[in-house]
Design an enzyme around this catalytic site. Structure first.
Site, short mmCIF file in Angstrom:
data_model
loop_
_atom_site.label_atom_id
_atom_site.label_comp_id
_atom_site.label_asym_id
_atom_site.label_seq_id
_atom_site.Cartn_x
_atom_site.Cartn_y
_atom_site.Cartn_z
N GLY A 29 -9.71 -8.71 -2.99
CA GLY A 29 -9.09 -9.17 -1.92
C GLY A 29 -8.16 -10.70 -1.82
CG ASN A 36 0.42 -0.61 0.87
OD1 ASN A 36 -0.60 -1.35 0.91
ND2 ASN A 36 0.99 0.25 -0.02
NE ARG A 62 -10.48 7.31 0.58
CZ ARG A 62 -10.77 8.33 -0.12
NH1 ARG A 62 -11.00 8.18 -1.58
NH2 ARG A 62 -10.90 9.72 0.04
CG HIS A 95 3.42 0.04 -4.61
ND1 HIS A 95 2.55 0.81 -5.08
CD2 HIS A 95 4.44 0.20 -5.68
CE1 HIS A 95 2.76 1.59 -5.74
NE2 HIS A 95 3.88 1.06 -6.65
CG ASN A 121 -2.30 -9.46 -2.00
OD1 ASN A 121 -1.34 -9.62 -2.20
ND2 ASN A 121 -2.66 -8.80 -3.20
C1 GRF Z 1 -2.72 -5.58 -5.30
O1 GRF Z 1 -1.92 -5.64 -6.57
C2 GRF Z 1 -2.00 -4.55 -4.31
O2 GRF Z 1 -0.36 -4.68 -4.70
C3 GRF Z 1 -2.31 -3.44 -4.60
O3 GRF Z 1 -3.78 -3.50 -4.70
C4 GRF Z 1 -3.96 -4.88 -5.28
C5 GRF Z 1 -5.02 -5.50 -4.55
O4 GRF Z 1 -5.43 -6.74 -5.10
N1 GRF Z 1 -1.97 -2.25 -3.40
P1 GRF Z 1 -6.22 -7.67 -4.10
O5 GRF Z 1 -7.68 -6.83 -3.80
O6 GRF Z 1 -5.78 -8.18 -2.88
O7 GRF Z 1 -6.86 -8.76 -5.20
#
Ligand code: GRF
Length: 197
Positions: A11, A103, A87, A105, A13
């Site tokens: 988490g 999303n 998912r 990526h 992000n």
């Molecule tokens: C990120 O690298 C995102 O791009 C990918 O999953 C990762 C999540 O990281 N979809 P976090 O859980 O936000 O640290």
């Protein structure tokens, strides 16, 4: 906009989005399919509402997503933000929130969709990879691109060091992209996401 953030992992992000204090969104829910996701701790630390449904108890992706739709209904969401949600969404969920799911990526799409994109990029030998924020459609990592940012791969880089650079960029551009989407500044022209004139 009333938003839900979906996360399955650490988490970081989610944390970056919380810390950015974006004025045009209210985080009304953090959802996870994993009860031990550290993202949940982060949400609780900020007194955000948390819901967990474990996908393991469902026979199909569609059944699981239908349960999520039922759960989300009372939250009246304008936007779903996937932040490390591990998912694949079934068309059931994508159609229920058409054009309202985004999303992030960790690659420059359309290169290296799916999982382990950084490993794929290193193995391929590209000199630049990056980060893409996109709308979610019914494919995997195929929706219209909102923002992208570049990360250089240098000779001394390893998967870990590239991932570190990617995370830094993610934490910058995801809040930026969310601000754009939630403040009605962009529109779709075919597949292109453009600033409204
Ligand atoms: C990120 O690298 C995102 O791009 C990918 O999953 C990762 C999540 O990281 N979809 P976090 O859980 O936000 O640290």
């Amino acid at each position: 906009m009333r938003v839900a953030i979906f996360a399955s992992g650490s988490g970081t992000n989610l944390q970056a989005i919380i810390d950015a204090q974006i004025k045009t969104i209210e985080i009304v829910l953090v959802f996870s399919n994993k009860s031990d996701a550290y993202a949940i701790e982060r949400a609780k630390n900020h007194n955000l509402a948390v819901e967990v449904i474990d996908h393991k108890y469902f026979e199909s992706r569609e059944d699981f997503d239908s349960e999520i739709i039922r759960l989300l209904e009372p939250y009246n969401l304008d936007l779903i933000i996937l932040a490390g949600y591990m998912r694949i969404l079934s068309p059931v969920l994508v159609r229920a929130y058409k054009g309202k799911i985004i999303n992030i990526h960790p690659a420059l799409l359309p290169s290296f969709p799916g999982i382990n994109s950084t490993r794929q990029a290193l193995e391929y030998g590209v000199k630049y990879t990056g980060v893409t924020v996109h709308f979610v459609d019914e494919g995997v990592d195929t929706g219209p691109i909102i923002l992208q940012s570049i990360v250089e791969i240098e000779d001394r880089d390893t998967e870990e060091s590239v991932l570190e650079k990617i995370h830094k960029v993610e934490h910058q551009i995801y809040p930026e992209a969310i601000a754009l989407v939630s403040s009605d500044q962009i529109e779709l022209k075919g597949r292109r996401v453009v600033k409204k004139s």
